[in-house]
Design a protein around this motif. Structure first.
Motif, PDB file in Angstrom:
ATOM      1  N   VAL A 227      35.472  55.684  10.286  1.00 35.67           N
ATOM      2  CA  VAL A 227      35.726  54.103   9.572  1.00 35.67           C
ATOM      3  C   VAL A 227      37.105  54.296   8.840  1.00 35.67           C
ATOM      4  O   VAL A 227      36.363  55.022   8.238  1.00 35.67           O
ATOM      5  N   VAL A 228      37.821  54.068   8.799  1.00 35.87           N
ATOM      6  CA  VAL A 228      39.468  53.581   7.965  1.00 35.87           C
ATOM      7  C   VAL A 228      39.779  52.760   7.765  1.00 35.87           C
ATOM      8  O   VAL A 228      39.907  51.736   8.221  1.00 35.87           O
ATOM      9  N   GLU A 229      39.940  52.514   6.059  1.00 36.86           N
ATOM     10  CA  GLU A 229      40.947  51.360   5.276  1.00 36.86           C
ATOM     11  C   GLU A 229      42.099  51.225   5.995  1.00 36.86           C
ATOM     12  O   GLU A 229      42.381  52.929   5.550  1.00 36.86           O
ATOM     13  N   VAL A 230      42.903  50.816   6.779  1.00 32.87           N
ATOM     14  CA  VAL A 230      44.466  50.221   6.579  1.00 32.87           C
ATOM     15  C   VAL A 230      44.836  49.043   5.441  1.00 32.87           C
ATOM     16  O   VAL A 230      44.070  47.932   5.382  1.00 32.87           O
ATOM     17  N   PRO A 231      45.779  49.850   3.775  1.00 34.82           N
ATOM     18  CA  PRO A 231      45.635  49.024   3.625  1.00 34.82           C
ATOM     19  C   PRO A 231      47.587  47.693   4.022  1.00 34.82           C
ATOM     20  O   PRO A 231      47.128  47.799   4.669  1.00 34.82           O
ATOM     21  N   ALA A 232      47.479  46.708   2.870  1.00 30.97           N
ATOM     22  CA  ALA A 232      48.261  46.265   4.043  1.00 30.97           C
ATOM     23  C   ALA A 232      49.811  46.933   3.880  1.00 30.97           C
ATOM     24  O   ALA A 232      50.730  45.443   4.188  1.00 30.97           O
ATOM     25  N   ASP A 233      50.366  47.603   2.943  1.00 28.45           N
ATOM     26  CA  ASP A 233      51.433  47.619   2.851  1.00 28.45           C
ATOM     27  C   ASP A 233      51.517  48.980   3.425  1.00 28.45           C
ATOM     28  O   ASP A 233      52.525  50.409   3.407  1.00 28.45           O
ATOM     29  N   ARG A 234      50.376  49.668   4.577  1.00 29.88           N
ATOM     30  CA  ARG A 234      50.202  50.684   5.282  1.00 29.88           C
ATOM     31  C   ARG A 234      50.677  50.439   6.889  1.00 29.88           C
ATOM     32  O   ARG A 234      49.136  49.186   6.638  1.00 29.88           O
ATOM     33  N   SER A 235      50.967  51.133   7.246  1.00 33.85           N
ATOM     34  CA  SER A 235      50.272  50.978   9.761  1.00 33.85           C
ATOM     35  C   SER A 235      49.163  51.344   9.420  1.00 33.85           C
ATOM     36  O   SER A 235      48.331  52.151   9.126  1.00 33.85           O
ATOM     37  N   ALA A 236      48.096  51.231  10.614  1.00 33.56           N
ATOM     38  CA  ALA A 236      47.156  51.932  11.519  1.00 33.56           C
ATOM     39  C   ALA A 236      47.816  53.146  11.727  1.00 33.56           C
ATOM     40  O   ALA A 236      46.969  53.786  11.457  1.00 33.56           O
ATOM     41  N   LEU A 237      49.146  53.353  12.227  1.00 34.70           N
ATOM     42  CA  LEU A 237      49.430  55.735  12.296  1.00 34.70           C
ATOM     43  C   LEU A 237      49.118  56.135  11.095  1.00 34.70           C
ATOM     44  O   LEU A 237      48.276  57.068  11.331  1.00 34.70           O
ATOM     45  N   GLU A 238      49.932  55.583  10.245  1.00 34.84           N
ATOM     46  CA  GLU A 238      48.608  56.322   9.091  1.00 34.84           C
ATOM     47  C   GLU A 238      47.318  56.608   8.908  1.00 34.84           C
ATOM     48  O   GLU A 238      47.720  57.977   8.651  1.00 34.84           O
ATOM     49  N   GLN A 239      46.660  54.995   8.624  1.00 36.20           N
ATOM     50  CA  GLN A 239      45.527  55.723   8.346  1.00 36.20           C
ATOM     51  C   GLN A 239      45.003  56.248   9.690  1.00 36.20           C
ATOM     52  O   GLN A 239      43.929  57.152   8.706  1.00 36.20           O
ATOM     53  N   VAL A 240      45.829  56.453  10.552  1.00 37.06           N
ATOM     54  CA  VAL A 240      44.446  56.786  11.592  1.00 37.06           C
ATOM     55  C   VAL A 240      44.833  58.612  11.706  1.00 37.06           C
ATOM     56  O   VAL A 240      43.940  59.995  11.683  1.00 37.06           O
ATOM     57  N   LEU A 241      46.394  58.759  11.727  1.00 36.64           N
ATOM     58  CA  LEU A 241      46.493  60.462  11.221  1.00 36.64           C
ATOM     59  C   LEU A 241      45.904  60.983  10.334  1.00 36.64           C
ATOM     60  O   LEU A 241      45.558  62.636   9.340  1.00 36.64           O
ATOM     61  N   THR A 242      44.712  60.804   8.555  1.00 35.41           N
ATOM     62  CA  THR A 242      44.433  60.893   7.851  1.00 35.41           C
ATOM     63  C   THR A 242      43.255  61.424   8.336  1.00 35.41           C
ATOM     64  O   THR A 242      42.664  62.230   7.551  1.00 35.41           O
ATOM     65  N   LEU A 243      42.941  60.914   9.917  1.00 33.69           N
ATOM     66  CA  LEU A 243      41.525  61.391  10.069  1.00 33.69           C
ATOM     67  C   LEU A 243      41.633  62.190  11.392  1.00 33.69           C
ATOM     68  O   LEU A 243      41.056  63.742  11.327  1.00 33.69           O
ATOM     69  N   ARG A 244      43.233  61.978  12.031  1.00 29.59           N
ATOM     70  CA  ARG A 244      43.284  62.684  13.210  1.00 29.59           C
ATOM     71  C   ARG A 244      44.925  63.132  13.534  1.00 29.59           C
ATOM     72  O   ARG A 244      45.727  61.874  13.487  1.00 29.59           O
ATOM     73  N   PRO A 245      45.550  64.038  12.385  1.00 29.32           N
ATOM     74  CA  PRO A 245      46.569  64.345  12.223  1.00 29.32           C
ATOM     75  C   PRO A 245      47.612  65.286  13.097  1.00 29.32           C
ATOM     76  O   PRO A 245      49.226  64.886  13.259  1.00 29.32           O
ATOM     77  N   ASP A 246      46.677  65.066  14.369  1.00 29.19           N
ATOM     78  CA  ASP A 246      47.070  65.290  15.595  1.00 29.19           C
ATOM     79  C   ASP A 246      47.360  64.229  16.676  1.00 29.19           C
ATOM     80  O   ASP A 246      47.638  64.901  17.753  1.00 29.19           O
TER      81      ASP A 246
END
Length: 369
Positions: free
Chosen positions: A295-314
């Motif tokens: 599970v990852v939290e997406v802040p109001a000013d960040r994209s879903a992609l940015e947060q997914v990349l923290t778990l799945r950089p590829d």
């Protein structure tokens, strides 16, 4: 993206992000958004509705430094057997499948008349997600790379050949010169009236400077270290009605020019940017990766992609602006707030989502990742 006088919703009035609100402008923005969606669809999809995913195996046959600070490298790509490559037009780009599996987009900056090689240029961005570093470090002469395309989300229309304008004005910021260079060459070759402003931090940092200045008095090079940060007026100069402006560069620059052009009757604006747009009116939400339960939290000013990349950089992505479809994922649960410009109603109904721009319409999304 290409529109006639396109402007993003609530654009900054200057380079520092000051915004204005106006009812008439909101109507113009709505029209612009409709044109953007149509332009994206006809440029990204064929008549059967399929994305053009043709893949070519190419070889790096030339590599050279294109800026004095050595942070921009140009690559010449050709087929191993020397065969002709698919034709392209100014504004087109390639999707590169890098050895790591990353997929990145780079504008073609060579000569469309050369059917045996593609030229791209890549600026080294240390914190840019690894794609540019990989190009600089892994793609030497002789390296093999798979590409997709060419595709064109920034088509160039000449006066008298589909545009009502009588002249052209180009604005490029830094590495934004790459799609502009072929446009300048074609305009000059065909005898079109044109001018250009090229801007960047310093002469050491801007690529292809010799090529740009070879056009003589049509071009003005304006660097921050010599003149300070430019305003939209500095970049647009004395353009008048019946002018098409082609602009590519950092988001603040393109946004400032869009805001200025909206006040110029009879001026067309065509623009492309190389970085993700800011998230406007976002709300925080949670993403669950269904295959692992992470599970990852997406802040109001960040994209879903940015947060997914923290778990799945590829994780695959490219344009970060909602038109290339590279980051498309399947939503297994949750309500999607679609902000892309290319998915069809059927695709959205089937659960597809572009995580670079679209968000959650509720509190939680479960993605098939």
């Amino acid at each position: 993206m290409t529109l006639r006088r396109p402007v993003p919703a609530q654009p900054p009035a200057d380079l520092y992000g000051k915004r204005r609100r106006d009812r008439t402008i909101r109507v113009v923005d709505a029209i612009a958004e409709t044109r953007l969606r149509w332009s994206s669809l006809i440029n990204r999809r064929d008549r059967a509705g399929r994305v053009d995913d043709r893949r070519l195996g190419l070889t790096v046959i030339e590599r050279r430094v294109e800026a004095q600070d050595t942070d921009v490298v140009g690559l010449l790509l050709a087929a191993p057997d020397g065969r002709e490559l698919p034709a392209w037009r100014p504004g087109a780009h390639l999707d590169l499948e890098l050895p790591s599996g990353r997929l990145r987009q780079y504008s073609l900056c060579g000569d469309p008349a050369d059917r045996h090689a593609y030229r791209i240029a890549v600026r080294r961005i240390p914190d840019g997600g690894g794609g540019s570093l990989e190009v600089h470090e892994a793609l030497g002469i002789g390296a093999r790379v798979m590409v997709r395309g060419p595709r064109n989300a920034f088509p160039f229309v000449l006066p008298g050949y589909g545009s009502d304008s009588a002249r052209l004005h180009f604005v490029a910021g830094g590495i934004g010169i790459t799609p502009i260079l072929p446009m300048m060459r074609m305009a000059d070759r065909l005898g079109v009236d044109w001018s250009m402003v090229y801007t960047g931090r310093s002469r050491d940092t801007i690529p292809f400077l010799d090529e740009v200045e070879s056009f003589g008095g049509r071009v003005a090079v304006r660097t921050d270290d010599a003149y300070g940060l430019p305003t939209a007026a500095d970049l647009l100069g004395e353009i008048g009605p019946d002018t098409s402006v082609y602009c590519c560069g950092p988001v603040p620059m393109t946004a400032a020019i869009a805001a200025a052009v909206r006040e110029m009757p009879g001026v067309e604006l065509h623009s492309e940017r190389f970085s993700a747009p800011p998230v406007l009116d976002g709300k925080p939400f949670t993403i669950e990766l269904a295959r692992t339960g992470e599970v990852v939290e997406v802040p109001a000013d960040r994209s879903a992609l940015e947060q997914v990349l923290t778990l799945r950089p590829d994780a695959a992505y490219s344009c970060r602006q909602g038109f290339c479809r590279t980051c498309r994922v399947r939503v297994l649960a949750g309500e999607v707030e679609h902000r892309d410009t290319v998915l069809t109603p059927d695709e959205r109904a089937d659960g597809d989502m572009l995580i670079c721009v679209s968000r959650c319409g509720g509190e939680r999304l479960v993605l098939d990742l």
